[in-house]
Design a protein around this motif. Structure first.
Motif, short mmCIF file in Angstrom:
data_model
loop_
_atom_site.label_atom_id
_atom_site.label_comp_id
_atom_site.label_asym_id
_atom_site.label_seq_id
_atom_site.Cartn_x
_atom_site.Cartn_y
_atom_site.Cartn_z
N SER A 51 2.80 -6.90 1.28
CA SER A 51 2.69 -6.09 0.07
C SER A 51 4.01 -6.08 -0.69
CB SER A 51 2.23 -4.67 0.39
OG SER A 51 3.07 -4.12 1.37
N TYR A 52 5.15 -6.13 0.05
CA TYR A 52 6.43 -6.17 -0.63
C TYR A 52 6.59 -7.49 -1.38
CZ TYR A 52 8.81 -1.84 0.46
OH TYR A 52 9.19 -0.55 0.47
N GLU A 53 6.19 -8.59 -0.68
CA GLU A 53 6.35 -9.90 -1.29
C GLU A 53 5.48 -10.04 -2.55
OE1 GLU A 53 7.77 -11.99 2.71
OE2 GLU A 53 5.77 -12.51 1.96
N LEU A 54 4.32 -9.42 -2.48
CA LEU A 54 3.41 -9.49 -3.63
C LEU A 54 3.82 -8.49 -4.72
CD1 LEU A 54 0.00 -9.69 -1.75
CD2 LEU A 54 1.03 -11.49 -3.14
N LYS A 55 4.88 -7.78 -4.44
CA LYS A 55 5.39 -6.75 -5.35
C LYS A 55 4.29 -5.74 -5.68
CE LYS A 55 9.42 -8.86 -7.18
NZ LYS A 55 10.22 -8.70 -6.02
N ASN A 56 3.50 -5.52 -4.66
CA ASN A 56 2.42 -4.56 -4.83
C ASN A 56 2.97 -3.18 -4.52
OD1 ASN A 56 0.18 -3.08 -4.82
ND2 ASN A 56 -0.97 -4.34 -3.35
N ARG A 57 3.15 -2.44 -5.53
CA ARG A 57 3.84 -1.17 -5.35
C ARG A 57 2.90 -0.02 -5.01
NH1 ARG A 57 8.86 -0.92 -3.86
NH2 ARG A 57 9.89 -2.80 -4.58
N LYS A 58 1.67 -0.29 -4.80
CA LYS A 58 0.77 0.85 -4.53
C LYS A 58 0.96 1.36 -3.09
CE LYS A 58 -3.60 -1.02 -3.03
NZ LYS A 58 -4.97 -1.13 -3.19
N ASN A 59 0.69 2.60 -2.90
CA ASN A 59 0.96 3.25 -1.61
C ASN A 59 -0.09 2.84 -0.56
OD1 ASN A 59 1.56 4.84 0.51
ND2 ASN A 59 1.78 6.74 -0.68
N ILE A 60 0.27 1.80 0.20
CA ILE A 60 -0.72 1.32 1.18
C ILE A 60 -0.92 2.34 2.32
CG2 ILE A 60 -0.55 -1.15 0.75
CD1 ILE A 60 1.32 -1.16 3.28
N PHE A 61 0.11 3.15 2.60
CA PHE A 61 0.00 4.13 3.69
C PHE A 61 -1.08 5.16 3.39
CE2 PHE A 61 4.68 3.64 5.22
CZ PHE A 61 4.36 2.36 5.64
N LYS A 62 -1.10 5.58 2.12
CA LYS A 62 -2.09 6.59 1.71
C LYS A 62 -3.50 6.00 1.87
CE LYS A 62 -3.46 9.41 -2.18
NZ LYS A 62 -3.45 9.38 -3.64
N ASP A 63 -3.61 4.68 1.48
CA ASP A 63 -4.92 4.03 1.59
C ASP A 63 -5.38 3.97 3.04
OD1 ASP A 63 -4.65 3.73 -1.04
OD2 ASP A 63 -4.21 1.55 -0.99
N ILE A 64 -4.41 3.66 3.91
CA ILE A 64 -4.78 3.54 5.35
C ILE A 64 -5.33 4.87 5.85
CG2 ILE A 64 -3.80 3.32 7.68
CD1 ILE A 64 -1.89 1.19 6.41
N ILE A 65 -4.65 5.97 5.47
CA ILE A 65 -5.08 7.28 5.95
C ILE A 65 -6.45 7.64 5.34
CG2 ILE A 65 -4.53 9.77 5.99
CD1 ILE A 65 -2.48 8.39 7.61
N THR A 66 -6.58 7.43 4.05
CA THR A 66 -7.84 7.85 3.40
C THR A 66 -9.00 6.94 3.80
OG1 THR A 66 -7.02 6.72 1.45
CG2 THR A 66 -6.97 9.13 1.39
N GLU A 67 -8.68 5.65 3.98
CA GLU A 67 -9.78 4.74 4.38
C GLU A 67 -10.16 4.92 5.85
OE1 GLU A 67 -8.40 0.82 3.48
OE2 GLU A 67 -8.34 1.24 1.32
N GLY A 68 -9.26 5.52 6.57
CA GLY A 68 -9.55 5.76 8.01
C GLY A 68 -9.60 4.47 8.79
N LYS A 69 -8.73 3.49 8.38
CA LYS A 69 -8.74 2.17 9.03
C LYS A 69 -8.37 2.30 10.52
CE LYS A 69 -6.98 -2.49 8.32
NZ LYS A 69 -5.88 -3.24 7.74
N TRP A 70 -7.31 3.07 10.73
CA TRP A 70 -6.94 3.37 12.11
C TRP A 70 -7.17 4.86 12.35
CZ3 TRP A 70 -3.07 -0.09 9.91
CH2 TRP A 70 -3.13 -1.37 10.46
N GLU A 71 -7.92 5.12 13.35
CA GLU A 71 -8.25 6.54 13.61
C GLU A 71 -7.10 7.26 14.28
OE1 GLU A 71 -11.82 7.74 15.64
OE2 GLU A 71 -12.95 6.29 14.43
N GLY A 72 -6.99 8.52 13.98
CA GLY A 72 -6.05 9.36 14.71
C GLY A 72 -4.62 9.30 14.20
N ILE A 73 -4.39 8.74 12.99
CA ILE A 73 -3.01 8.71 12.47
C ILE A 73 -2.79 9.98 11.64
CG2 ILE A 73 -1.36 7.45 11.03
CD1 ILE A 73 -2.86 4.91 11.70
N ALA A 74 -1.74 10.73 11.97
CA ALA A 74 -1.45 11.97 11.24
C ALA A 74 -0.70 11.64 9.94
CB ALA A 74 -0.63 12.93 12.10
N PHE A 75 0.33 10.80 10.04
CA PHE A 75 0.98 10.30 8.82
C PHE A 75 1.73 9.02 9.15
CE2 PHE A 75 4.48 12.88 10.53
CZ PHE A 75 5.58 12.03 10.36
N ILE A 76 2.06 8.25 8.07
CA ILE A 76 2.89 7.04 8.24
C ILE A 76 3.99 7.14 7.18
CG2 ILE A 76 2.85 4.53 8.50
CD1 ILE A 76 -0.20 4.66 8.17
N ALA A 77 5.20 6.74 7.60
CA ALA A 77 6.28 6.79 6.62
C ALA A 77 7.23 5.63 6.86
CB ALA A 77 7.01 8.12 6.72
#
Ligand SMILES: Nc1ncnc2c1ncn2[C@@H]1O[C@H](COP(=O)(O)OP(=O)(O)OP(=O)(O)O)[C@@H](O)[C@H]1O
Ligand SMILES: [Mg+2]
Length: 428
Positions: free
Chosen positions: A61-87
């Motif tokens: 995502s850094y290389e693609l200069k994709n500045r969108k918050n992928i961490f938020k997506d991971i939490i909301t999409e529920g890709k990995w279960e049981g994650i409280a937060f990522i930073a």
């Protein structure tokens, strides 16, 4: 001696319970510790797995200069279960990316981030969030575009907490089972203690009954000869001046024989009541039997009894000679009393291995089943002038000599007494 068995069983129960408690405590502690360790290992593996995947994702995502918050997506999409937060932090603790967008840019001077940055190794621990939630926290160094950052992952612990809770429940269950076992053990010991007390009381009651019976027999036995002694003594006093010498001799004979009877009775009572003291010595069986027959010679001759003795001549035994003599005397007395004129009494003695076998046989009146059952009981007699102590003494002495005695008898046919004794033994 009487009480050793119940006390032994009490000790046995306590020992078994104590061993069971220790084993259960050790195994429960180990199971509990292993569960906690397994839970932590599983959290570590899971968090490392996610961290490695996230590192790859971040690079892309850094290389693609994709500045969108992928961490938020991971939490909301529920890709990995049981994650409280990522930073994602830089080495100084500045928040570069966070699943909670509001926190991006925040400076977080944190010793764990510092430690991970300095060592270049992942750092993990349990922590409590501001929401009071307990999480497993991993600080994972990541290299993005030649800069070293720290990826922080907070995993919810509830899946593994279930495992730990189950382990705790298991420990509690075991503690309850052990507790119940101790309660059962306590009641069992109390019941056995009560049974023991009851047994002692009953034995005491039996002893008192025996003493009571002994006292009544004694009174009865002493009163009769005493009456004769007194009567004849009074008569002799009154007759002092008269010349009834012949009759006086008869009465004096009665006085002497009744006094003898009383003497035998008191001797028997003392023998029966006294504790037996064993003194072993080596002796010749022939000589012992000879002595016994000499004592009963007059009755044997009067009834013309055929006395047969068969022992190896010079048979040497080691036991308490006096006690054995008394045993055989009492048995011979009974046989002499049981046979008619021309009766036969037979004694055989010999050794087999380290045992002495003695057999005393007569062809007298014999005993029915009930008499055989009662014969060894003190004061049991079928004779008008018997005290019923003869066989009770025999039984007691044979036991004290470490042996056993058996009766075989049939009415009108005769009786056999079989004695087995150890040839030399260690008394109790
Ligand atoms: N050899 C025997 N033949 C038949 N009966 C016997 C014989 N030995 C014992 N008995 C029976 O067993 C009973 C108990 O015997 P025990 O020697 O104890 O007492 P007792 O002979 O009656 O009296 P005592 O105390 O004077 O010996 C006898 O009264 C008798 O009935
Ligand atoms: Mg007798």
């Amino acid at each position: 001696m009487r009480n050793t068995r119940p006390k032994g069983s009490r000790f046995y129960i306590i020992a078994v319970l104590a061993v069971a408690t220790v084993i259960t405590a050790i195994s429960s502690t180990l199971t509990y510790k292993n569960s906690i360790k397994a839970a932590e290992d599983s959290m570590k593996l899971q968090s490392l797995g996610i961290a490695v995947s996230l590192e790859a994702l971040l690079k892309d995502s850094y290389e693609l200069k994709n500045r969108k918050n992928i961490f938020k997506d991971i939490i909301t999409e529920g890709k990995w279960e049981g994650i409280a937060f990522i930073a994602l932090y830089d080495k100084k603790g500045k928040t570069l990316l966070h699943s909670n967008e509001n926190l991006i840019g925040r400076e977080l001077p944190d010793e764990f981030i510092k430690a991970a940055a300095e060592t270049g190794r992942p750092v993990n621990r349990y922590a409590v969030l501001g929401t009071d939630e307990r999480v497993f926290m991993l600080d994972f160094p990541v290299h993005i575009k030649n800069t070293e950052n720290i990826l922080r992952l907070a995993l919810r612990t509830y899946p593994v907490e279930g495992v730990i809770r189950q382990a705790r429940l298991q420990v509690l269950g075991m503690a309850v089972v052990i507790g119940i076992l101790w309660v059962i053990g306590y009641f069992f010991i109390r019941a056995s203690h009560r049974a023991e007390e009851l047994k002692t009381k009953m034995a005491e009651r039996e002893r008192l009954a025996e003493i009571g019976e002994m006292a009544s027999v004694l009174a009865h036995e002493i009163r009769n000869p005493l009456g004769s002694i007194k009567g004849f003594a009074q008569y002799l006093k009154e007759q002092q001046n008269k010349r009834a010498v012949e009759q006086q001799r008869d009465y004096l004979n009665i006085i002497v024989s009744e006094s003898n009877r009383l003497e035998t009775l008191t001797d028997d009572l003392l023998t029966y009541a006294k504790p037996v003291e064993i003194k072993q010595e080596e002796f010749n069986m022939d000589e012992l039997l000879d002595e016994i027959f000499k004592t009963r010679r007059s009755d044997v001759d009067a009834k013309d009894i055929d006395m047969k003795v068969s022992t190896h001549s010079g048979l040497k035994l080691k036991s308490d000679r006096d006690k054995l003599k008394q045993v055989l005397m009492n048995l011979v007395n009974n046989s002499v009393e049981a046979v008619d004129s021309n009766g036969v009494i037979e004694i055989k003695a010999g050794t087999v291995g380290d045992k002495i076998n003695i057999l005393l046989k007569d062809n007298g009146c014999g005993m029915d089943k009930e008499t055989i059952q009662q014969a060894f009981k003190p004061f049991f007699t079928t004779k008008t002038k018997g005290t019923g102590l003869g066989l009770a003494i025999v039984d007691k002495l044979v036991k004290a000599l470490g042996g056993k005695i058996e009766i075989e008898s049939e009415p009108q046919k005769g009786t056999v007494f079989k004695i087995e004794l150890p040839n030399s033994f260690v008394p109790d």
